[in-house]
Design a protein around this motif. Structure first.
Motif, mmCIF file in Angstrom:
data_model
loop_
_atom_site.group_PDB
_atom_site.id
_atom_site.type_symbol
_atom_site.label_atom_id
_atom_site.label_comp_id
_atom_site.label_asym_id
_atom_site.label_seq_id
_atom_site.Cartn_x
_atom_site.Cartn_y
_atom_site.Cartn_z
ATOM 1 N N GLU A 248 24.277 19.043 -46.090
ATOM 2 C CA GLU A 248 23.514 19.645 -45.003
ATOM 3 C C GLU A 248 22.163 20.158 -45.515
ATOM 4 O O GLU A 248 21.136 20.016 -44.843
ATOM 5 C CB GLU A 248 24.330 20.781 -44.388
ATOM 6 C CG GLU A 248 23.870 21.180 -42.999
ATOM 7 C CD GLU A 248 24.871 22.114 -42.340
ATOM 8 O OE1 GLU A 248 25.143 21.928 -41.136
ATOM 9 O OE2 GLU A 248 25.375 23.031 -43.020
ATOM 10 N N LYS A 249 22.191 20.712 -46.707
ATOM 11 C CA LYS A 249 20.957 21.198 -47.308
ATOM 12 C C LYS A 249 20.003 20.041 -47.592
ATOM 13 O O LYS A 249 18.793 20.132 -47.337
ATOM 14 C CB LYS A 249 21.273 21.946 -48.608
ATOM 15 C CG LYS A 249 20.053 22.538 -49.294
ATOM 16 C CD LYS A 249 20.434 23.253 -50.593
ATOM 17 C CE LYS A 249 19.189 23.794 -51.288
ATOM 18 N NZ LYS A 249 19.527 24.445 -52.589
ATOM 19 N N GLU A 250 20.546 18.942 -48.111
ATOM 20 C CA GLU A 250 19.721 17.754 -48.397
ATOM 21 C C GLU A 250 19.094 17.213 -47.121
ATOM 22 O O GLU A 250 17.916 16.825 -47.104
ATOM 23 C CB GLU A 250 20.583 16.681 -49.061
ATOM 24 C CG GLU A 250 21.028 17.035 -50.480
ATOM 25 C CD GLU A 250 22.031 16.031 -51.042
ATOM 26 O OE1 GLU A 250 22.459 15.137 -50.272
ATOM 27 O OE2 GLU A 250 22.389 16.145 -52.229
ATOM 28 N N LEU A 251 19.875 17.199 -46.041
ATOM 29 C CA LEU A 251 19.357 16.710 -44.765
ATOM 30 C C LEU A 251 18.244 17.605 -44.247
ATOM 31 O O LEU A 251 17.205 17.122 -43.767
ATOM 32 C CB LEU A 251 20.490 16.626 -43.737
ATOM 33 C CG LEU A 251 20.085 16.201 -42.324
ATOM 34 C CD1 LEU A 251 19.491 14.794 -42.329
ATOM 35 C CD2 LEU A 251 21.286 16.260 -41.378
ATOM 36 N N ALA A 252 18.428 18.920 -44.362
ATOM 37 C CA ALA A 252 17.412 19.876 -43.905
ATOM 38 C C ALA A 252 16.106 19.683 -44.671
ATOM 39 O O ALA A 252 15.012 19.734 -44.088
ATOM 40 C CB ALA A 252 17.931 21.302 -44.078
ATOM 41 N N GLU A 253 16.211 19.433 -45.983
ATOM 42 C CA GLU A 253 15.021 19.213 -46.810
ATOM 43 C C GLU A 253 14.297 17.935 -46.391
ATOM 44 O O GLU A 253 13.061 17.885 -46.335
ATOM 45 C CB GLU A 253 15.419 19.144 -48.282
ATOM 46 C CG GLU A 253 15.868 20.498 -48.858
ATOM 47 C CD GLU A 253 16.449 20.372 -50.260
ATOM 48 O OE1 GLU A 253 16.666 19.220 -50.707
ATOM 49 O OE2 GLU A 253 16.694 21.414 -50.895
ATOM 50 N N GLN A 254 15.067 16.903 -46.096
ATOM 51 C CA GLN A 254 14.471 15.632 -45.665
ATOM 52 C C GLN A 254 13.741 15.797 -44.327
ATOM 53 O O GLN A 254 12.647 15.261 -44.134
ATOM 54 C CB GLN A 254 15.562 14.574 -45.526
ATOM 55 C CG GLN A 254 16.173 14.124 -46.853
ATOM 56 C CD GLN A 254 17.401 13.251 -46.664
ATOM 57 O OE1 GLN A 254 17.742 12.874 -45.550
ATOM 58 N NE2 GLN A 254 18.074 12.932 -47.760
ATOM 59 N N MET A 255 14.342 16.541 -43.420
ATOM 60 C CA MET A 255 13.718 16.740 -42.116
ATOM 61 C C MET A 255 12.469 17.601 -42.236
ATOM 62 O O MET A 255 11.462 17.364 -41.557
ATOM 63 C CB MET A 255 14.719 17.365 -41.144
ATOM 64 C CG MET A 255 15.881 16.440 -40.809
ATOM 65 S SD MET A 255 16.880 17.034 -39.446
ATOM 66 C CE MET A 255 15.758 16.820 -38.069
ATOM 67 N N ALA A 256 12.531 18.601 -43.121
ATOM 68 C CA ALA A 256 11.355 19.458 -43.327
ATOM 69 C C ALA A 256 10.205 18.639 -43.907
ATOM 70 O O ALA A 256 9.044 18.802 -43.506
ATOM 71 C CB ALA A 256 11.717 20.610 -44.250
ATOM 72 N N ALA A 257 10.545 17.752 -44.842
ATOM 73 C CA ALA A 257 9.514 16.904 -45.452
ATOM 74 C C ALA A 257 8.882 15.968 -44.415
ATOM 75 O O ALA A 257 7.706 15.633 -44.501
ATOM 76 C CB ALA A 257 10.129 16.089 -46.591
ATOM 77 N N ALA A 258 9.682 15.596 -43.432
ATOM 78 C CA ALA A 258 9.181 14.706 -42.381
ATOM 79 C C ALA A 258 8.591 15.491 -41.211
ATOM 80 O O ALA A 258 8.220 14.902 -40.189
ATOM 81 C CB ALA A 258 10.313 13.817 -41.883
#
Length: 402
Positions: A248-258
């Motif tokens: 979930e943390k990895e997904l949040a980071e990916q979305m923030a980067a995008a």
């Protein structure tokens, strides 16, 4: 008009009639070949081989509480293979039915063409009889000169060639008809055998599922075995929760980067299936049958769903986990952002993979009884703000069945 010219015109007319295409009797069937069915049979042989390998592994394990979870996992794998066998057999039956339709269509066309050509042949014979030219020799003997004989010979040769061609065509059609009739009977026998096999496979599946569930019930009835089972289950679920948080943390980071955001993340759920509203086990503390021990149920169990109910994503999101575990069996976790997620467990099968974007109401699996489960149900969890909350707050109209 000379006799030769008249004969040639009659032959030409007959040949045109013989060459006219027959009108189709039936709509074209779905294209299926015998090799398709043979391929399905080979697939089933491979599945059966895998089942035997699992049976060998089961026979090598001690029938005690120390190997309980391992045995249950192997039983689930065997059940999965049986489900695949059933699907292959159902496809095989559908293939037989399609081939039977195709063969019946081709057979009808052949029989129609045979009847048409035979009718033309009989009509030509009738015309010749009415004209008094039923015998080739009679035609030749009526020649009144050598040149007339040559003319008549040419006419007779044309007629003989046409007759022979029609007879040859009729023989070929009759051979094709007989061949297709024999193949049709083979297909019927194969289809009936596959239907009997399907019945046996379904009975075997029911037996396997019952045996797997009974094994868990027996363990839960044994105090020592139940304690060990509970400890293993909680250990496995703790590992799963850590894994979920990481993803979930990895997904949040990916979305923030995008530069993407989730919007509202709490509430807005629908029921995870539409077949039942029976809650067989609520969230919270529940008796385990072990003295001095209880378990904190992290979600709710929905009963009355059987082994073939669609499991629905209760809210749009991204699949962060889709796998099998020894405790949850087949389970899926969907992230809805900002610590909001839903979990669906004990499914017979999963229809989504990690990374899939799902819409609310999308089918993500089929209900079942995999993992540490003693009967078909759906275990459903909701987490908001990183904390698991009671799903009953979002399941309107639920029926208390505990």
């Amino acid at each position: 008009m000379t006799r030769r010219k008249a004969t040639a015109l009659v032959l030409a007319a007959l040949l045109l009639l013989a060459a006219a295409p027959a009108q189709p009797l039936l709509p074209t069937a779905r294209a299926v070949t015998q090799s398709d069915i043979d391929g399905l049979k080979e697939d089933k042989k491979g599945l059966n081989k895998e089942k035997k390998e699992i049976e060998d592994q089961l026979s090598q394990l001690r029938n005690d509480k120390a190997t309980a979870i391992q045995r249950r996992t192997l039983l689930d794998q065997k059940i999965d293979l049986t489900v695949k066998e059933i699907a292959a057999t159902e496809s095989e039956i559908a293939g037989y039915e399609a081939l039977l339709d195709q063969t019946a269509y081709e057979l009808a066309e052949n029989e129609q063409e045979e009847a048409r050509q035979y009718a033309l042949f009989c009509e030509r014979a009738r015309v010749m009889e009415e004209a008094g030219t039923t015998s080739y020799w009679a035609v030749l003997f009526k020649a009144d000169s050598f040149s007339d004989l040559l003319s008549r010979l040419t006419d007779v040769q044309e007629v003989m060639n046409y007759d022979q061609g029609v007879l040859d065509s009729l023989r070929q059609l009759r051979a094709q008809i007989q061949e297709k009739q024999a193949y049709q009977e083979e297909l019927k026998v194969g289809a009936e055998a596959a239907k009997l096999e399907l019945e046996a496979q379904k009975a075997d599946l029911d037996s396997q599922r019952k045996a797997a569930d009974e094994m868990v019930k027996e363990l839960q009835a044994d105090e020592a075995a139940a304690a060990l089972l509970l400890a293993e289950k909680e250990k496995e679920e703790a590992r799963i929760q850590e894994q979920i948080k990481k993803k979930e943390k990895e997904l949040a980071e990916q979305m923030a980067a995008a530069q993407m955001n989730w919007g509202a993340t709490s509430g807005g759920y629908i029921w995870p299936e539409t077949a039942s509203k029976r809650i067989t086990s609520p969230m919270g503390s529940r008796n385990t049958g072990i003295k001095g021990a209880s378990t904190n149920h992290k979600g709710v169990d929905i009963g009355g769903v059987g082994y073939n109910t669609n499991v629905l994503a209760t809210k749009a999101g991204v699949v962060i986990t889709s796998e099998r575990s020894s405790s949850y069996g087949n389970y899926v976790v969907v992230s809805h952002g900002s610590g909001n997620r839903t979990l669906y467990a004990h499914m017979s099968s999963r229809s989504v993979k990690e990374g899939d974007v799902v819409s609310q109401g999308q089918v993500i699996g089929i209900t079942g009884s995999t993992g540490i489960s003693s009967g078909p149900h759906l275990h459903y969890e909701i987490t908001e703000g990183g904390v698991r909350v009671d799903p009953l707050n979002y399941l309107p109209g639920y029926v208390k069945a505990w």
